[in-house]
Enzyme design. Structure first.
Site, mmCIF file in Angstrom:
data_model
loop_
_atom_site.group_PDB
_atom_site.id
_atom_site.type_symbol
_atom_site.label_atom_id
_atom_site.label_comp_id
_atom_site.label_asym_id
_atom_site.label_seq_id
_atom_site.Cartn_x
_atom_site.Cartn_y
_atom_site.Cartn_z
ATOM 1 N N GLU A 211 2.299 1.663 -3.344
ATOM 2 C CA GLU A 211 1.269 2.136 -4.280
ATOM 3 C C GLU A 211 1.209 3.669 -4.236
ATOM 4 O OE1 GLU A 211 -2.988 1.521 -3.201
ATOM 5 O OE2 GLU A 211 -2.940 3.559 -4.010
ATOM 6 N N HIS A 212 1.244 4.234 -3.035
ATOM 7 C CA HIS A 212 1.245 5.694 -2.911
ATOM 8 C C HIS A 212 2.571 6.291 -3.406
ATOM 9 C CE1 HIS A 212 -2.193 6.743 -0.043
ATOM 10 N NE2 HIS A 212 -2.327 5.448 -0.244
ATOM 11 N N HIS B 265 0.821 -1.204 0.000
ATOM 12 C CA HIS B 265 0.000 0.000 0.000
ATOM 13 C C HIS B 265 0.866 1.269 0.000
ATOM 14 C CE1 HIS B 265 -3.501 2.288 2.184
ATOM 15 N NE2 HIS B 265 -3.274 2.757 0.983
ATOM 16 N N GLU C 114 -4.425 6.867 6.972
ATOM 17 C CA GLU C 114 -5.521 6.279 6.198
ATOM 18 C C GLU C 114 -5.982 4.973 6.860
ATOM 19 O OE1 GLU C 114 -4.479 5.426 2.112
ATOM 20 O OE2 GLU C 114 -6.217 4.116 1.873
ATOM 21 N N GLU D 141 4.537 9.263 2.820
ATOM 22 C CA GLU D 141 3.444 8.370 2.432
ATOM 23 C C GLU D 141 3.286 7.205 3.398
ATOM 24 O OE1 GLU D 141 1.298 9.131 0.084
ATOM 25 O OE2 GLU D 141 2.444 10.957 -0.356
HETATM 26 ZN ZN LIG Z 1 -4.194 4.507 0.235
#
Ligand SMILES: [Zn+2]
Length: 975
Positions: A70-71, A67, A167, A145
């Site tokens: 991905e960012h 994840h 998040e 991130e």
């Molecule tokens: Zn995310």
């Protein structure tokens, strides 16, 4: 285009070519010999082109590497070294989709556009990002991130910060997320599905940057990739581009990204876990009970499709027998199912909400006995037919609303392709449909229940209990952990951390050098059509009724909406919203409610009800509340649709007390889930209700006010049943009247006659009496509320109506909306503040607001809103920069619409008095926006913010700490 099998095109060998009739495409599988990349291609006439690259990324712990990666790869790369090329593309491309997804076993980077030049630009930026990201050069990317220790001065405590960290804290605020994390953890202890690819906030801070970089080195290689292309693009051009620009530079590699198979259990497993509630909430009836079963392999087409049907049949439709049995036994107040099929070993889950732990054993007994009875006696064939039919309707309709079709097919292909199986497996659905239709004559579904549920020991029973003060406890633990951590640091180490924090902030605040921004490809205004699309709409009269007809190709499906003027007394408005949840789900004169559900599913593509308020384009005090009946069906089935509509409208029975109770409980429970997921919508809707008449009435029908109405009703139902029944009867009688109806129809012209033939039956069912119109009153209330939840993050909304302050609307405000969202708020609230998101809204009627999403801050975010005017006053952008914002704004105005959506938008505009000239003028004003016009908005934004209207929903301790900000603190789930 004709290609030959086994020939090589730009380094790609065509290995397979097949017509996929179900999706009207020519499917091709290529293999890039040098790099080992695979490519799946669907050639067809769809101009909404899709491209995606996916890597197989099974995680080995819950630190969230996939994840965070991905960012992070979207934060600058070799050819596009600006800090956030992704954001630049959102600001300034004609993309119709641009995002990235982390799945439990793969990471997907899809883009879509209708403009060919734009399409190639997007692909270029995305491929450079995933293959050559700047994560190796800049440690700040991982810090920003992923996670980092933040400290500004030696006296301050250290804090964890980071976009993904925050998040995921937001994600794990909701009990459903806690539940659906625990289930795979138990079922797959030995495979990647046992850990959380998104990252567990407790584990994320254990992740090192080295491990993060190693993961990229290992998995983000073409040999471990799955390329995908869809639509009316010249495939040879694309292959040439991929080969020349990227793939020719790579050599094939063995990448071990195997996804292991979990050996089946010999006996089921059980576990209990917790989710947070507030200190003053009761724990009663807040437990989740669940049973989950591993069902074969995702690559098994028949099983994949059958369980999708079975889940609907057992747990979703109003006729669902397992759901009914669980509710009848009063195990809980809401029941739902889930079939997770985007993993190698799919999982079928049965969940009961609003229960208590002492019902755990009765829950299992009811599930077992009900399923045994279904196997023994056979499932009702009508129910099977209805469930297959509705799934078949959706497959053939393939209307995915705002989501590009090609992207849906990409995700479905991956469900077999990623597991080394034929990528066409699930798109060629005809054989699966034929196979499951055997269930109409044979004991097919019954045998699946026996094999995969009743006799399947690879299963987990998970209980999720509420726990008071869990959020605070967690926060304290983290504080202590960080306190101890700081204690053990030398003064030098602390200084280093402060420097690191400063360095990160400095990088975040400093603008990109012009040359990095220039590298990002940009269209010109000449690439934009100056004319707004004209949505087809003819206003026809049939007798005394208006029909908004939208002649469009719909593949012989008719989309028919009925709009009844709402004229119920003001205090009864919430009953309109309640009625919309009840109609179609209770019995009528001719049908028991379960038979009615089957009839609807057999003959239509769905019938739903909702109150809708259409506001005048100019004036937020002028609005037109309508009760909408939304339907779709095959044209050949329109007579049945007419019959069912008149049955529901005129012959619904409201006296089934037990059934009403079930529906109200479910409605309450579903609203609670949506409050957790959509805090930004709750906060902004509540904010508008303070000062805007249309905002007020919309909120009372769908916002927190309506939730409180439902919750109150549920609590006192036993005493109020008779009143409720007569209110519902009255409301239906007042709503469904002959003189108050407008139709909206989307179908082909040649099918219009079939529609006309079905309306007399509907009209006959309507009341003929006239009533005097009701005037709705509204009194503004200048209060600012803090809405307390057990969640760990905030949603902060602030705004007002700028027309009330003397400012006007123009298309410029749409560009301002892009600038405010993608530049001002993005940098301050997301990048520097650590919120997951934030956005601005400016409406034609004058309502405007800023809102943040999963935000760790509160005061700080309000401070950012306050300074927006100042930012705008000094805003300056050159022509290129403005062009970028204009293109980004146009791409939102031109978001592709499916035929059904075109009809809906045209009808909406009709009710709000928005003409084609209005739409065209807005477009011209957007195209004509220069940076000076943006600076001219500074006063307006400042004025709006100085009205000091805000609403915050979020973490109870945080809101209480800031209680002086609010006129009122309200507990959302307990008052
Ligand atoms: Zn995310």
């Amino acid at each position: 285009m004709d290609l030959e099998k086994n020939r090589v095109y730009h380094g790609f060998t065509l290995r397979e070519e097949r017509r996929i009739r179900e999706i009207n495409s020519l499917g091709r599988i290529f293999f890039h010999e040098k790099s080992g990349a695979r490519l799946l291609h669907f050639e067809n006439k769809d101009d909404n082109k899709v491209f995606s690259v996916t890597f197989r990324t099974p995680p080995h712990d819950s630190s969230g590497i996939p994840h965070i990666l991905e960012h992070s790869v979207l934060c600058g790369s070799r050819k596009f070294p600006s800090k956030e090329p992704f954001v630049e593309l959102v600001k300034g491309s004609l993309n119709t989709f641009l995002n990235a997804f982390t799945f439990p076993d793969k990471t997907m980077y899809p883009v879509a556009s209708k403009n060919l030049k734009d399409f190639f630009n997007l692909i270029d930026v995305y491929l450079d990002a995933v293959l050559y990201p700047n994560i190796y050069e800049y440690p700040e990317i991982f810090m920003q991130e992923g996670w980092h220790h933040e400290i500004n001065s030696a006296q301050e405590p250290i804090q964890y910060k980071g976009v993904v960290y925050n998040e995921m804290k937001g994600v794990f605020s909701s009990p459903e997320s806690v539940l659906f994390r625990k289930i795979p953890e138990l079922l797959f202890p030995d495979t990647c599905y046992g850990v959380e690819s998104g990252g567990d906030p407790d584990i994320i801070p254990k992740l090192t940057r080295e491990a993060f970089l190693d993961f990229h080195k290992k998995y983000y290689h073409p040999s471990n990739s799955y390329f995908y292309a869809y639509g009316d693009v010249d495939i040879l051009d694309l292959l040439g581009f991929l080969n020349e620009s990227y793939l020719k530079d790579y050599d094939r590699l063995e990448v071990d990204s195997r996804i292991l198979i979990q050996e089946p259990f010999s006996r089921s497993v059980e576990a209990k876990t917790h989710y947070p509630i507030s200190a003053d909430e009761s724990e009663k009836e807040k437990t989740y009970l669940s049973s989950s079963f591993v069902v074969g392999r995702a690559t098994d087409r028949d099983l994949y499709f059958s369980f999708d049907v079975l889940e609907y049949l057992l747990l979703e439709t109003p006729a669902a027998p397992l759901k009914k049995a669980l509710l009848d036994a009063e195990i809980g107040k809401d029941v739902f199912g889930q079939f997770e099929s985007s993993i190698l070993q799919p999982v079928f889950s049965i969940v009961v909400k609003n229960s208590d732990s002492d019902k755990a054993e009765p829950f299992k007994t009811v599930v077992r006995e009900t399923l045994q009875r279904l196997v023994r006696e056979g499932i009702d064939k009508k129910l099977i037919e209805a469930s297959i039919n509705i799934k078949e309707f959706r497959l053939r309709e393939a209307d995915f609303r705002g989501f590009p079709k090609g992207l849906v097919y990409c995700i479905q292909s991956m469900d077999s392709w990623l597991y080394d199986s034929d990528p066409f497996t699930h798109l060629e659905y005809e054989p699966a449909l034929q196979e499951i239709k055997k269930a109409l004559a044979h004991r097919y579904l019954e045998s699946l229940i026996e094999r995969f549920i009743l006799n399947n020991p690879h299963c987990a029973h998970v209980i999720v209990e509420p726990q008071k003060g869990l959020t605070e406890k967690k926060e304290r633990e983290i504080e202590e952990e960080l306190f101890r951590y700081k204690e053990n640091l030398s003064r030098f180490d602390v200084e280093e951390l402060i420097k690191q924090t400063e360095g990160l902030k400095k990088r975040q605040m400093s603008p990109d050098p012009p040359e990095s921004l220039l590298a990002i490809p940009l269209l010109t205004l000449n690439d934009i059509d100056p004319k707004a699309e004209r949505l087809p709409q003819e206003v026809r009269e049939e007798g005394s009724h208006k029909i908004l007809f939208h002649p469009l190709f719909t593949n012989r499906i008719a989309y028919i909406d009925l709009f009844f003027d709402i004229q119920v007394p003001q205090d009864d408005l919430p009953y309109c919203a309640l009625l919309s949840q009840i109609l179609g789900k209770v019995s009528t004169e001719h049908y028991h409610y379960s038979e009615l559900a089957n009839e609807i599913n057999i003959h239509t593509g769905g019938i739903s009800f909702s109150p809708e308020i259409f506001g005048d384009k100019e004036d937020d005090s002028l609005f037109y509340p309508k009760f909408m009946v939304r339907t779709k069906s095959l044209v050949t089935k329109l007579p049945e649709l007419g019959r069912l509509l008149s049955e529901i409208i005129a012959r619904t029975l409201f006296h089934e007390k037990k059934r009403l109770k079930e529906i109200i409980r479910e409605a309450k429970s579903r609203m609670e889930m949506s409050i957790y997921q959509n805090g930004h919508m709750i906060a902004s809707s509540r904010l508008l209700s303070y000062f805007s008449p249309i905002g007020y009435f919309t909120e009372s029908l769908s916002g927190l006010s309506f939730y409180r109405f439902i919750a109150d009703l549920e609590r006192t139902l036993d005493q109020r049943q008779e009143v409720l029944i007569s209110k519902l009867q009255d409301t239906a009688r007042i709503l469904f009247r002959y003189g108050k109806l407008t139709f909206s129809v989307t179908a082909e012209e040649s099918d219009y006659g079939a529609f006309l033939r079905c309306i007399p039956e509907i009209l006959e069912s309507l009341g003929m009496d006239e009533s005097s119109p009701v005037r709705y009153r509204f009194a503004p209330k200048g209060k600012n509320e803090g809405l307390l939840t057990p969640g760990k993050v905030q949603y902060v909304a602030q705004g007002y109506n700028f027309k009330k302050l003397g400012y006007g609307y123009s298309g410029t405000l749409q560009v301002l909306q892009s600038i405010a969202s993608m530049d001002y708020l993005w940098n301050r609230v997301r990048v520097q503040g650590g919120a997951y998101g934030s956005f601005a809204r400016f409406s034609r009627n004058g309502n405007m607001y800023f809102c943040s999403y999963r935000d760790p801050n509160l005061q700080k975010t309000l401070g950012v809103y306050k300074k927006a005017g100042k930012y705008l006053r000094s805003f300056s952008a050159d022509t290129r920069e403005m062009t970028k914002y204009i293109i980004g704004t146009i791409s939102k105005l031109d978001a592709p619409l499916t035929p059904s959506m075109k009809g809906e938008v045209a009808a909406q505009r009709y009710f709000s008095n928005i003409t084609q000239e209005d739409v065209q003028r807005t477009r011209e004003e957007v195209l004509d926006t220069g940076s000076k016009k943006i600076t001219e908005c500074a006063d307006m934004v400042e004025d709006v913010m100085s009205q000091h209207h805000f609403c915050v929903i979020g973490s109870e301790p945080v809101l209480r700490e800031n209680s002086t900000l609010f006129d009122e603190l309200i507990s959302v789930f307990n008052w």
